[in-house]
Motif scaffolding. Sequence first.
Motif, mmCIF file in Angstrom:
data_model
loop_
_atom_site.group_PDB
_atom_site.id
_atom_site.type_symbol
_atom_site.label_atom_id
_atom_site.label_comp_id
_atom_site.label_asym_id
_atom_site.label_seq_id
_atom_site.Cartn_x
_atom_site.Cartn_y
_atom_site.Cartn_z
ATOM 1 N N ILE A 58 1.129 -1.706 -0.157
ATOM 2 C CA ILE A 58 0.020 0.189 0.457
ATOM 3 C C ILE A 58 0.887 1.610 -0.302
ATOM 4 N N VAL A 59 2.121 1.153 1.108
ATOM 5 C CA VAL A 59 2.553 1.831 0.424
ATOM 6 C C VAL A 59 3.129 2.653 -0.555
ATOM 7 N N LEU A 60 3.938 1.467 -1.048
ATOM 8 C CA LEU A 60 4.685 1.343 -2.544
ATOM 9 C C LEU A 60 3.579 2.357 -3.415
ATOM 10 N N SER A 61 2.416 1.947 -3.555
ATOM 11 C CA SER A 61 1.626 2.214 -4.330
ATOM 12 C C SER A 61 0.436 3.549 -4.245
ATOM 13 N N ALA A 62 0.781 3.965 -3.067
ATOM 14 C CA ALA A 62 -0.374 5.477 -2.353
ATOM 15 C C ALA A 62 0.701 6.383 -3.405
ATOM 16 N N SER A 63 1.611 6.723 -3.847
ATOM 17 C CA SER A 63 2.322 7.177 -4.672
ATOM 18 C C SER A 63 1.867 7.439 -5.779
ATOM 19 N N LYS A 64 1.164 6.302 -6.707
ATOM 20 C CA LYS A 64 0.986 6.090 -7.329
ATOM 21 C C LYS A 64 -0.847 6.662 -8.185
ATOM 22 N N LYS A 65 -1.277 7.613 -7.459
ATOM 23 C CA LYS A 65 -2.656 7.492 -7.450
ATOM 24 C C LYS A 65 -3.339 7.270 -8.558
ATOM 25 N N ASP A 66 -3.003 8.000 -10.052
ATOM 26 C CA ASP A 66 -3.248 7.456 -11.124
ATOM 27 C C ASP A 66 -3.469 6.034 -11.001
ATOM 28 N N LYS A 67 -3.471 5.281 -11.224
ATOM 29 C CA LYS A 67 -2.498 3.796 -10.835
ATOM 30 C C LYS A 67 -3.613 3.222 -10.127
ATOM 31 N N ALA A 68 -3.989 4.159 -9.257
ATOM 32 C CA ALA A 68 -4.476 3.046 -7.744
ATOM 33 C C ALA A 68 -5.326 3.539 -7.080
ATOM 34 N N ALA A 69 -6.145 4.330 -7.400
ATOM 35 C CA ALA A 69 -7.409 4.879 -7.168
ATOM 36 C C ALA A 69 -8.394 4.245 -6.178
ATOM 37 N N GLY A 70 -8.663 2.962 -5.674
ATOM 38 C CA GLY A 70 -8.458 2.440 -5.072
ATOM 39 C C GLY A 70 -8.172 2.040 -3.835
ATOM 40 N N ILE A 71 -6.998 1.632 -3.819
ATOM 41 C CA ILE A 71 -6.311 2.182 -2.688
ATOM 42 C C ILE A 71 -6.194 2.968 -2.040
ATOM 43 N N VAL A 116 5.369 2.387 11.822
ATOM 44 C CA VAL A 116 5.906 3.244 10.891
ATOM 45 C C VAL A 116 6.246 3.045 9.130
ATOM 46 N N LEU A 117 5.923 2.047 8.849
ATOM 47 C CA LEU A 117 5.387 1.906 7.637
ATOM 48 C C LEU A 117 4.254 2.310 6.856
ATOM 49 N N ALA A 118 3.190 2.008 7.832
ATOM 50 C CA ALA A 118 1.599 2.944 7.809
ATOM 51 C C ALA A 118 1.512 4.698 7.759
ATOM 52 N N LEU A 119 2.734 4.815 8.690
ATOM 53 C CA LEU A 119 3.508 6.518 8.902
ATOM 54 C C LEU A 119 3.161 6.388 7.699
ATOM 55 N N VAL A 120 4.655 6.382 7.123
ATOM 56 C CA VAL A 120 5.384 6.276 5.440
ATOM 57 C C VAL A 120 3.768 6.358 4.636
ATOM 58 N N GLY A 121 2.754 5.376 4.682
ATOM 59 C CA GLY A 121 1.659 5.310 3.884
ATOM 60 C C GLY A 121 1.136 6.763 3.760
ATOM 61 N N LEU A 122 0.663 6.856 5.193
ATOM 62 C CA LEU A 122 0.003 8.005 5.839
ATOM 63 C C LEU A 122 0.246 9.677 4.896
ATOM 64 N N SER A 123 1.955 9.162 4.787
ATOM 65 C CA SER A 123 2.567 10.726 4.314
ATOM 66 C C SER A 123 3.000 11.222 3.081
ATOM 67 N N LYS A 124 2.241 9.458 2.188
ATOM 68 C CA LYS A 124 2.442 9.602 1.215
ATOM 69 C C LYS A 124 0.935 10.274 0.605
ATOM 70 N N ILE A 125 0.166 9.720 0.940
ATOM 71 C CA ILE A 125 -0.942 10.748 0.937
ATOM 72 C C ILE A 125 -1.561 11.360 1.441
ATOM 73 N N ALA A 126 -0.935 12.325 2.242
ATOM 74 C CA ALA A 126 -0.724 13.886 2.552
ATOM 75 C C ALA A 126 -0.271 14.850 1.857
ATOM 76 N N SER A 127 1.008 13.996 1.131
ATOM 77 C CA SER A 127 1.031 14.970 0.412
ATOM 78 C C SER A 127 1.454 14.827 -0.610
ATOM 79 N N SER A 128 0.816 13.963 -1.566
ATOM 80 C CA SER A 128 0.113 13.678 -3.026
ATOM 81 C C SER A 128 -0.236 15.159 -3.664
ATOM 82 N N LYS A 129 -0.384 16.270 -2.669
ATOM 83 C CA LYS A 129 -0.606 17.550 -2.985
ATOM 84 C C LYS A 129 0.415 18.354 -3.495
ATOM 85 N N GLY A 130 1.469 17.787 -3.441
ATOM 86 C CA GLY A 130 2.835 18.253 -3.942
ATOM 87 C C GLY A 130 3.151 19.771 -3.166
#
Length: 932
Positions: free
Chosen positions: A415-428, A449-463
Amino acid sequence: MTASSNHNPGELREQGNQAFKQGKFQEAIDRYSDAINLLTDLSLSETTKNDFTKCYSNRAQCFIHLNQYEEAIEDATRALEYTPADEKSLYRRSSAFERLGKLNEAISDAQRLISISPKGNSVDEQTNSLLRKLRDSTENKHTQRTQIKSQIQEMFEAINTKLNQETALNNLLVISREDSGAEGILAYDSDLQQIKEFMQANERITILGTAELVYNKLGVSLIGRCLAMNDTEIPASTTILVHNIIMSICDLENRRKIRKPINVPFNFDQPVIEFINNIFRTLVEFIDDKTCPAIGRDCCLDLVAKFVDRANGCNWTSKFIVSGVPKVLRVAATVPNLPDNDKKAYPITEQTKIALRGKDDIASRVRTISVLSVLLQGPFETGNAILGNQNLVDLMIQMAGSNDSLQERIAVEAIVLSASKKDKAAGILAQGADILKNLYRSANEDIRVLALVGLSKIASSKGTDASTNVVTEGSCQTLGRACCKFLTTSQSFDIRRWSADGLAYLTLDADVKEELADNLEALKALFTLCQCPDAHVLYSITTILVNLTNTYDIHKPDKEMLELATYAKQHIPKEHLKDEKAFFDERRRKLIEAGIIPVLVQLCKHKSENCREQIARVFLGLCENEKYRGAIVAGGGAKALLPLTLEGTSVGMTKATQALAKITITTNPEIAFPGQRMLELVRPIIKLLRIEHTALENFEALMALTNLASIGESVRKRILKEGGFSSIEQYMFEEHPMLRRAATECMCNLVIQEEVMKNFTGENDRIKLLVLYCDGDDESLIKAAMGTLAVLSSLQADIEHIKDLNLEAEERQRLNDLIKENRIICGKMLVVKPFFEIFKQLCACNNLDLQFRALYIVRNIVKANKELAVRVVETELMDVLFAIQEIKDDRLVNEKNRKIASDIVGVCLKYGLIQRNKSDTIKEEDETATSD
């Protein structure tokens, strides 16, 4: 409309030939380029191949005349791709190699040229000269071989007698890195039989050689045995050997310099194809061999990755898809600690991109998501395509809620690795936030800590867009604080590196940047983490530093696009207030105080091109503030940046060079770049003068070269050797006033060099341009142009004390040549029609500095010879000189300027062109006296 639009390739090539004959090499290059562009649109036939060969070969010769030897080698290589036995192209490439000091390559081309030339053909003097140089080089190599022959013999005797074997082999390794050393070893042990016997009798060996001769003697099986050894050093050394052999046999170093479409592979001869296919089969077999140690498997994967693509490698792509991917996926599915009683697991390491897992009994699920995690880190397109499969998304979500630590860890990593690929992982993304929040409450710290990284990626997807809120206000800061806590308190390396990964995303938010810049403990923890060799960790850290310093690329839409987006009610990104210059300048200051410079210097040693690019960005950002440049030099930053200008991504090399240019502009180069380092700096800075770079990069390169050219003769010679004269001169014609001025100032320092002065004596308008630049509104440009003319015309003043000395014949001839060139330059000034009007105004102006320069140039002209002085005396300029003599007001004319005016009048009196009358005033002689 281009120059090629109304011509065919043959006509354009002929125009290039005519321009070449006239010495207009840049114009010839343009015409040959136009012809090549038209030929590219034609079908490839024998005729077009012949046309391609001629255009590339002729353009290579133009580049040689312009001292652009790398470009010449590239064009000659392209010509030889179309016609491998083209003698002119071989000769030209050999010449370019020789001038770059690459004598081995020059000898190789010359030997090939000799072998394909018909016997009995006469060669011209140029060819004889080149061959003589190469012959001398061969003799030197023969002498070198003789000197090391006895050393090699002693080392082999030590190996055979088992005395200091390790030392002897290490010495042989050092010698083998040079061609002469490798040849000497093969001459002594032609079949490498002694080396083979030692390798078979010992567990530890030293790998020898860096050329195809070693491959031919060793064979694939012996190299494979080295890769399969369970040793930390041997497979790594063998990897370097195989890498160098591939580069050598495939000639990839030269081929990669050729500009070609990215989807078009290199054309290899059949023996080369057989060689690379043999190597590929060996590497792929070891990837899927469970008896191969983990380090050997990593080395094989690394080699395949480096040469698999068709753009710059060996075109293994299709073979890898058919026979390589299944083997790689079998390795990727390996999960340590997972019960597997049927088959023996593959030995793997962290570098194999498989994280250590806990226990579980649902092997198929774990393996499936584990493979997906690997694909998301490596072959990105494949991983992204798999993410579109809803079944896999559901499987990840199901595993994440299984309450089993192994499945949760596998799922959360995917999930962490796919979270930054929002154009391909809308469901995730739609369900990922809640899942990650639940996992963040896990008792397992790794999962947390892995969950924290995933949340960080989602939170930062706005750039960096401050107008978009993916999460609630302040959430990024909360996540950032959590990452910092893990970073500063955990003893686990994995947890700290994942924390850094989270911060790499979160620091796109300006509020997080501000907090992290003030958190000295977290910064120190990041700096400590930089000591690890892991490229992924270092990339995360360098990304954080890039974000903190705002040295990432910012693409701002133009005004018209913004107006159009507003009218269409489209979203418009908005910059955060704390991303403005005042804020990031302050963050840069805090990083300097925290000790970032020695950390950056240490990071420069890393081999990852992406990391090196990030480091160059940060250095450039810090160099924008002049007061930090001294600290960067003192901390070793200038020395560390030099290698970054020569190797890496094109962006990274440009950023590093621009940083060095900024340092050179404001710091004494003799202090910042002592000794040879100052000469090494010249080439990368000159490359900044290419048209593809920005105006600011061009300007700073010119300013840096101006400073360098003022240091001494050796630097000026290096600037000329690297083609600096033509590169600098082109900017003297620029419309942008700052570029034009900087180029002229640089030329002013460069014309001290005698070789440069000769460029102003030929049939060209260079002197005319400088004279015309003396008439304008840009005072700095006027000063630069007059300074250049002053240096060019000042010879007579400089030689007065030596011209009557008893000189050697050679020195006397050189002096006479200089006098002749000086008179030509002074004469060329006077033939510029507005010269006298321009200089009359400058001599009479209120700016005493400009007045001094103008008077100095006029004095140089009249001292050159009597004929030139006559032309000055006949103009109104002489009246201005008389008036200057008489003015006693220092506000209008100072004593220094009056002295020069008096000198000019004195020279004219000495020539007899004017005379003093009885009332002690000066008048011109009549025409009869003048003619006498």
